[in-house]
Write a protein that holds these residues in place. Sequence first.
Motif, PDB file in Angstrom:
ATOM      1  N   THR A 159     -12.343   0.705  -9.719  1.00  0.00           N
ATOM      2  CA  THR A 159     -12.711   1.653 -10.779  1.00  0.00           C
ATOM      3  C   THR A 159     -13.832   1.083 -11.631  1.00  0.00           C
ATOM      4  OG1 THR A 159     -10.476   2.574 -10.829  1.00  0.00           O
ATOM      5  CG2 THR A 159     -11.859   2.927 -12.767  1.00  0.00           C
ATOM      6  N   TRP A 160     -13.702  -0.182 -12.000  1.00  0.00           N
ATOM      7  CA  TRP A 160     -14.750  -0.840 -12.784  1.00  0.00           C
ATOM      8  C   TRP A 160     -16.065  -0.886 -12.012  1.00  0.00           C
ATOM      9  CZ3 TRP A 160     -17.135  -5.544 -11.483  1.00  0.00           C
ATOM     10  CH2 TRP A 160     -17.958  -6.091 -12.464  1.00  0.00           C
ATOM     11  N   ARG A 161     -15.956  -1.080 -10.707  1.00  0.00           N
ATOM     12  CA  ARG A 161     -17.158  -1.194  -9.882  1.00  0.00           C
ATOM     13  C   ARG A 161     -17.914   0.122  -9.775  1.00  0.00           C
ATOM     14  NH1 ARG A 161     -17.045  -2.057  -3.325  1.00  0.00           N
ATOM     15  NH2 ARG A 161     -19.295  -2.217  -2.982  1.00  0.00           N
ATOM     16  N   PHE A 162     -17.215   1.242  -9.637  1.00  0.00           N
ATOM     17  CA  PHE A 162     -17.868   2.516  -9.362  1.00  0.00           C
ATOM     18  C   PHE A 162     -18.024   3.419 -10.579  1.00  0.00           C
ATOM     19  CE2 PHE A 162     -16.696   1.480  -4.980  1.00  0.00           C
ATOM     20  CZ  PHE A 162     -17.852   1.858  -4.310  1.00  0.00           C
ATOM     21  N   MET A 163     -17.468   3.053 -11.713  1.00  0.00           N
ATOM     22  CA  MET A 163     -17.531   3.958 -12.857  1.00  0.00           C
ATOM     23  C   MET A 163     -18.969   4.206 -13.306  1.00  0.00           C
ATOM     24  SD  MET A 163     -16.191   1.439 -15.905  1.00  0.00           S
ATOM     25  CE  MET A 163     -17.174  -0.001 -16.410  1.00  0.00           C
ATOM     26  N   GLY A 164     -19.838   3.201 -13.185  1.00  0.00           N
ATOM     27  CA  GLY A 164     -21.222   3.375 -13.609  1.00  0.00           C
ATOM     28  C   GLY A 164     -21.987   4.344 -12.724  1.00  0.00           C
ATOM     29  N   TYR A 165     -21.706   4.315 -11.430  1.00  0.00           N
ATOM     30  CA  TYR A 165     -22.396   5.223 -10.507  1.00  0.00           C
ATOM     31  C   TYR A 165     -22.042   6.672 -10.807  1.00  0.00           C
ATOM     32  CZ  TYR A 165     -23.453   7.672  -6.164  1.00  0.00           C
ATOM     33  OH  TYR A 165     -23.916   8.585  -5.236  1.00  0.00           O
ATOM     34  N   TYR A 166     -20.751   6.949 -10.951  1.00  0.00           N
ATOM     35  CA  TYR A 166     -20.345   8.325 -11.234  1.00  0.00           C
ATOM     36  C   TYR A 166     -20.682   8.721 -12.664  1.00  0.00           C
ATOM     37  CZ  TYR A 166     -18.000   8.045  -6.765  1.00  0.00           C
ATOM     38  OH  TYR A 166     -17.750   7.910  -5.424  1.00  0.00           O
ATOM     39  N   MET A 167     -20.788   7.735 -13.558  1.00  0.00           N
ATOM     40  CA  MET A 167     -21.261   8.022 -14.907  1.00  0.00           C
ATOM     41  C   MET A 167     -22.671   8.595 -14.875  1.00  0.00           C
ATOM     42  SD  MET A 167     -22.370   5.333 -17.841  1.00  0.00           S
ATOM     43  CE  MET A 167     -23.817   4.986 -16.826  1.00  0.00           C
ATOM     44  N   LEU A 168     -23.532   8.041 -14.021  1.00  0.00           N
ATOM     45  CA  LEU A 168     -24.898   8.549 -13.915  1.00  0.00           C
ATOM     46  C   LEU A 168     -24.917   9.987 -13.400  1.00  0.00           C
ATOM     47  CD1 LEU A 168     -27.023   5.572 -12.547  1.00  0.00           C
ATOM     48  CD2 LEU A 168     -26.844   6.416 -14.873  1.00  0.00           C
TER      49      LEU A 168
END
Length: 258
Positions: A132-141
Amino acid sequence: MFYMSLTNWNIFGTSEFIGLDNYRRLLDDPSFRTALRNTTLYALIHIPLTFVVALGLALLLNKKFRGVTFFRTVAFFPYITSIVAIAAVWNMLFSPEMGPINQFLMWLGVENPPGWVVSTDWSLPAVIIVQTWRFMGYYMLLFLAGLQTVPAELYEAARMDGASAWKRFKHVTLPCLRPTTFLVTVLLTIGAFRVFDLVLIMTNGGPGQSTLVLSQYIWQRGFEQNQFGYASAIAVVLFAICMVVTIIQFIWNKRRED
Protein backbone atom coordinates in the motif's frame (compact mmCIF):
# COMPACT_ATOMS: atom_id res chain seq x y z
CA MET A 1 -0.23 -20.96 -22.23
CA PHE A 2 -3.78 -22.28 -22.76
CA TYR A 3 -2.44 -25.20 -24.77
CA MET A 4 0.38 -25.85 -22.31
CA SER A 5 -2.15 -26.09 -19.48
CA LEU A 6 -3.53 -29.20 -21.23
CA THR A 7 -0.15 -30.91 -21.39
CA ASN A 8 2.44 -32.52 -19.20
CA TRP A 9 5.69 -30.75 -20.07
CA ASN A 10 8.87 -30.23 -18.07
CA ILE A 11 10.56 -28.06 -20.78
CA PHE A 12 12.70 -31.01 -21.89
CA GLY A 13 11.52 -33.11 -24.82
CA THR A 14 8.05 -33.00 -26.29
CA SER A 15 4.87 -32.24 -24.38
CA GLU A 16 2.29 -34.91 -23.62
CA PHE A 17 -1.36 -33.94 -24.11
CA ILE A 18 -3.31 -34.89 -20.96
CA GLY A 19 -6.52 -32.89 -21.37
CA LEU A 20 -7.99 -31.47 -18.16
CA ASP A 21 -5.85 -33.54 -15.78
CA ASN A 22 -3.93 -30.47 -14.58
CA TYR A 23 -7.18 -28.73 -13.65
CA ARG A 24 -8.43 -31.82 -11.82
CA ARG A 25 -5.14 -31.89 -9.98
CA LEU A 26 -5.71 -28.31 -8.81
CA LEU A 27 -8.82 -29.36 -6.92
CA ASP A 28 -6.79 -31.67 -4.68
CA ASP A 29 -3.77 -29.39 -4.30
CA PRO A 30 -3.64 -27.88 -0.77
CA SER A 31 -0.87 -25.45 -1.76
CA PHE A 32 -3.05 -24.09 -4.57
CA ARG A 33 -5.95 -23.58 -2.18
CA THR A 34 -3.63 -21.81 0.27
CA ALA A 35 -2.25 -19.57 -2.47
CA LEU A 36 -5.77 -18.79 -3.72
CA ARG A 37 -6.96 -17.96 -0.20
CA ASN A 38 -3.93 -15.73 0.50
CA THR A 39 -4.32 -13.94 -2.83
CA THR A 40 -8.02 -13.32 -2.26
CA LEU A 41 -7.46 -12.07 1.29
CA TYR A 42 -4.64 -9.85 0.10
CA ALA A 43 -6.85 -8.35 -2.62
CA LEU A 44 -9.81 -7.79 -0.28
CA ILE A 45 -7.64 -5.75 2.10
CA HIS A 46 -5.12 -4.14 -0.23
CA ILE A 47 -7.58 -2.77 -2.80
CA PRO A 48 -9.83 -0.69 -0.50
CA LEU A 49 -6.92 0.33 1.74
CA THR A 50 -4.81 1.63 -1.15
CA PHE A 51 -7.88 3.26 -2.72
CA VAL A 52 -8.73 5.19 0.45
CA VAL A 53 -5.14 6.22 1.21
CA ALA A 54 -4.47 7.34 -2.38
CA LEU A 55 -7.72 9.32 -2.57
CA GLY A 56 -7.05 10.92 0.80
CA LEU A 57 -3.56 11.97 -0.28
CA ALA A 58 -4.92 13.34 -3.55
CA LEU A 59 -7.55 15.42 -1.76
CA LEU A 60 -4.93 16.70 0.68
CA LEU A 61 -2.32 17.52 -1.97
CA ASN A 62 -4.81 18.99 -4.44
CA LYS A 63 -4.80 22.20 -2.43
CA LYS A 64 -2.43 25.07 -3.13
CA PHE A 65 0.08 25.55 -0.35
CA ARG A 66 3.79 26.07 -0.05
CA GLY A 67 5.79 22.93 -0.82
CA VAL A 68 2.90 20.95 -2.33
CA THR A 69 5.09 19.81 -5.24
CA PHE A 70 7.67 18.49 -2.79
CA PHE A 71 5.08 16.47 -0.86
CA ARG A 72 3.63 15.07 -4.09
CA THR A 73 7.11 13.91 -5.07
CA VAL A 74 7.69 12.35 -1.66
CA ALA A 75 4.40 10.44 -1.91
CA PHE A 76 5.25 9.20 -5.40
CA PHE A 77 8.88 8.30 -4.68
CA PRO A 78 8.22 4.77 -3.24
CA TYR A 79 6.70 3.73 -6.58
CA ILE A 80 9.97 4.29 -8.45
CA THR A 81 12.22 2.93 -5.71
CA SER A 82 13.94 -0.43 -6.20
CA ILE A 83 11.75 -3.26 -4.92
CA VAL A 84 14.82 -4.95 -3.44
CA ALA A 85 15.68 -1.84 -1.42
CA ILE A 86 12.06 -1.50 -0.29
CA ALA A 87 11.90 -5.10 0.93
CA ALA A 88 15.26 -4.89 2.71
CA VAL A 89 14.43 -1.65 4.51
CA TRP A 90 10.95 -2.75 5.57
CA ASN A 91 12.24 -6.09 6.81
CA MET A 92 14.56 -4.17 9.11
CA LEU A 93 11.72 -1.91 10.21
CA PHE A 94 9.55 -4.96 10.94
CA SER A 95 12.25 -6.77 12.90
CA PRO A 96 10.46 -8.21 15.97
CA GLU A 97 13.25 -7.41 18.43
CA MET A 98 15.27 -4.51 17.01
CA GLY A 99 12.88 -2.93 14.52
CA PRO A 100 11.80 0.66 15.24
CA ILE A 101 8.12 -0.21 14.61
CA ASN A 102 7.97 -2.69 17.49
CA GLN A 103 10.19 -0.44 19.60
CA PHE A 104 7.63 2.32 19.13
CA LEU A 105 4.74 -0.03 19.94
CA MET A 106 6.46 -1.12 23.17
CA TRP A 107 7.03 2.53 24.03
CA LEU A 108 3.25 3.00 23.66
CA GLY A 109 2.70 0.17 26.13
CA VAL A 110 2.16 -2.83 23.83
CA GLU A 111 3.73 -5.71 25.76
CA ASN A 112 3.72 -8.29 22.95
CA PRO A 113 4.06 -6.49 19.59
CA PRO A 114 3.48 -8.46 16.39
CA GLY A 115 6.16 -10.69 14.91
CA TRP A 116 5.40 -9.25 11.46
CA VAL A 117 7.34 -11.05 8.70
CA VAL A 118 8.40 -13.92 10.99
CA SER A 119 4.84 -14.57 12.16
CA THR A 120 2.31 -16.64 10.23
CA ASP A 121 -0.47 -14.35 11.48
CA TRP A 122 1.18 -11.00 10.74
CA SER A 123 3.33 -11.65 7.67
CA LEU A 124 0.50 -11.04 5.16
CA PRO A 125 -0.61 -7.79 6.87
CA ALA A 126 3.03 -6.66 6.76
CA VAL A 127 3.17 -7.28 3.01
CA ILE A 128 -0.12 -5.42 2.53
CA ILE A 129 1.18 -2.41 4.48
CA VAL A 130 4.36 -2.21 2.40
CA GLN A 131 2.53 -2.71 -0.91
CA THR A 132 0.00 0.00 0.00
CA TRP A 133 2.81 2.38 0.89
CA ARG A 134 4.57 1.51 -2.36
CA PHE A 135 1.63 2.14 -4.70
CA MET A 136 -0.30 4.90 -2.95
CA GLY A 137 1.69 7.62 -4.74
CA TYR A 138 0.98 6.21 -8.19
CA TYR A 139 -2.77 6.05 -7.67
CA MET A 140 -2.62 9.42 -5.92
CA LEU A 141 -1.40 10.92 -9.20
CA LEU A 142 -4.32 9.36 -11.07
CA PHE A 143 -6.76 10.83 -8.56
CA LEU A 144 -5.00 14.20 -8.76
CA ALA A 145 -5.44 14.17 -12.53
CA GLY A 146 -9.14 13.43 -12.03
CA LEU A 147 -9.55 16.16 -9.43
CA GLN A 148 -8.05 18.71 -11.83
CA THR A 149 -10.97 18.10 -14.20
CA VAL A 150 -13.68 18.89 -11.64
CA PRO A 151 -15.13 22.33 -12.53
CA ALA A 152 -14.62 24.88 -9.75
CA GLU A 153 -18.07 26.29 -10.54
CA LEU A 154 -19.68 23.15 -9.10
CA TYR A 155 -18.00 23.69 -5.75
CA GLU A 156 -18.96 27.36 -5.73
CA ALA A 157 -22.58 26.51 -6.50
CA ALA A 158 -22.60 23.88 -3.74
CA ARG A 159 -21.21 26.38 -1.23
CA MET A 160 -23.84 28.92 -2.19
CA ASP A 161 -26.50 26.28 -1.55
CA GLY A 162 -25.07 25.71 1.91
CA ALA A 163 -23.56 22.28 1.27
CA SER A 164 -21.05 21.13 3.88
CA ALA A 165 -17.59 19.85 2.99
CA TRP A 166 -18.81 16.25 3.25
CA LYS A 167 -21.81 16.90 0.98
CA ARG A 168 -19.56 18.64 -1.56
CA PHE A 169 -17.29 15.61 -1.53
CA LYS A 170 -20.20 13.16 -1.80
CA HIS A 171 -22.30 14.95 -4.41
CA VAL A 172 -19.66 16.82 -6.44
CA THR A 173 -16.22 15.23 -6.10
CA LEU A 174 -17.14 11.54 -6.16
CA PRO A 175 -19.52 11.74 -9.16
CA CYS A 176 -16.97 13.70 -11.17
CA LEU A 177 -14.25 11.22 -10.22
CA ARG A 178 -16.27 8.21 -11.42
CA PRO A 179 -14.13 7.53 -14.54
CA THR A 180 -10.93 7.83 -12.51
CA THR A 181 -12.38 5.71 -9.72
CA PHE A 182 -13.26 2.99 -12.19
CA LEU A 183 -9.78 3.02 -13.73
CA VAL A 184 -8.07 2.92 -10.34
CA THR A 185 -10.30 0.06 -9.15
CA VAL A 186 -9.57 -2.04 -12.24
CA LEU A 187 -5.81 -1.42 -12.05
CA LEU A 188 -5.77 -2.14 -8.33
CA THR A 189 -7.69 -5.37 -8.79
CA ILE A 190 -5.43 -6.70 -11.53
CA GLY A 191 -2.33 -5.63 -9.63
CA ALA A 192 -3.53 -7.25 -6.41
CA PHE A 193 -4.15 -10.63 -8.01
CA ARG A 194 -0.79 -10.69 -9.76
CA VAL A 195 1.34 -9.53 -6.80
CA PHE A 196 4.66 -11.33 -6.92
CA ASP A 197 7.93 -9.41 -6.60
CA LEU A 198 7.46 -7.96 -3.10
CA VAL A 199 6.28 -11.30 -1.68
CA LEU A 200 9.17 -13.15 -3.28
CA ILE A 201 11.82 -10.80 -1.91
CA MET A 202 10.27 -9.88 1.41
CA THR A 203 8.96 -13.22 2.71
CA ASN A 204 9.44 -15.79 -0.09
CA GLY A 205 5.93 -17.01 0.63
CA GLY A 206 6.63 -17.70 4.30
CA PRO A 207 6.69 -18.29 7.13
CA GLY A 208 5.38 -21.64 5.97
CA GLN A 209 2.90 -20.72 3.26
CA SER A 210 1.33 -17.77 5.07
CA THR A 211 2.15 -15.33 2.24
CA LEU A 212 2.20 -17.74 -0.70
CA VAL A 213 0.23 -16.15 -3.57
CA LEU A 214 -0.85 -17.50 -6.94
CA SER A 215 1.82 -15.71 -8.96
CA GLN A 216 4.59 -17.07 -6.76
CA TYR A 217 3.06 -20.55 -6.85
CA ILE A 218 3.08 -20.39 -10.66
CA TRP A 219 6.75 -19.41 -10.54
CA GLN A 220 7.58 -22.22 -8.11
CA ARG A 221 5.87 -24.90 -10.18
CA GLY A 222 7.18 -23.61 -13.49
CA PHE A 223 10.69 -22.35 -12.91
CA GLU A 224 11.71 -24.26 -9.78
CA GLN A 225 10.06 -27.64 -10.42
CA ASN A 226 9.86 -27.49 -14.25
CA GLN A 227 6.16 -28.39 -14.25
CA PHE A 228 5.24 -25.98 -17.00
CA GLY A 229 1.96 -27.65 -17.87
CA TYR A 230 0.71 -27.49 -14.30
CA ALA A 231 2.02 -23.95 -13.85
CA SER A 232 0.17 -22.92 -17.01
CA ALA A 233 -3.06 -24.35 -15.60
CA ILE A 234 -2.64 -22.20 -12.48
CA ALA A 235 -1.91 -19.20 -14.70
CA VAL A 236 -5.11 -19.82 -16.66
CA VAL A 237 -7.07 -19.90 -13.40
CA LEU A 238 -5.47 -16.61 -12.34
CA PHE A 239 -6.27 -15.10 -15.74
CA ALA A 240 -9.89 -16.25 -15.44
CA ILE A 241 -10.23 -14.72 -11.97
CA CYS A 242 -8.88 -11.36 -13.16
CA MET A 243 -11.10 -11.46 -16.24
CA VAL A 244 -14.28 -12.28 -14.30
CA VAL A 245 -13.64 -9.62 -11.67
CA THR A 246 -12.88 -7.02 -14.33
CA ILE A 247 -16.03 -7.87 -16.32
CA ILE A 248 -18.10 -7.52 -13.14
CA GLN A 249 -16.53 -4.11 -12.53
CA PHE A 250 -17.30 -3.03 -16.10
CA ILE A 251 -20.95 -4.12 -15.77
CA TRP A 252 -21.31 -2.43 -12.39
CA ASN A 253 -19.77 0.80 -13.69
CA LYS A 254 -22.00 0.73 -16.79
CA ARG A 255 -25.12 0.37 -14.66
CA ARG A 256 -24.06 3.28 -12.46
CA GLU A 257 -23.55 5.46 -15.53
CA ASP A 258 -26.97 4.49 -16.91
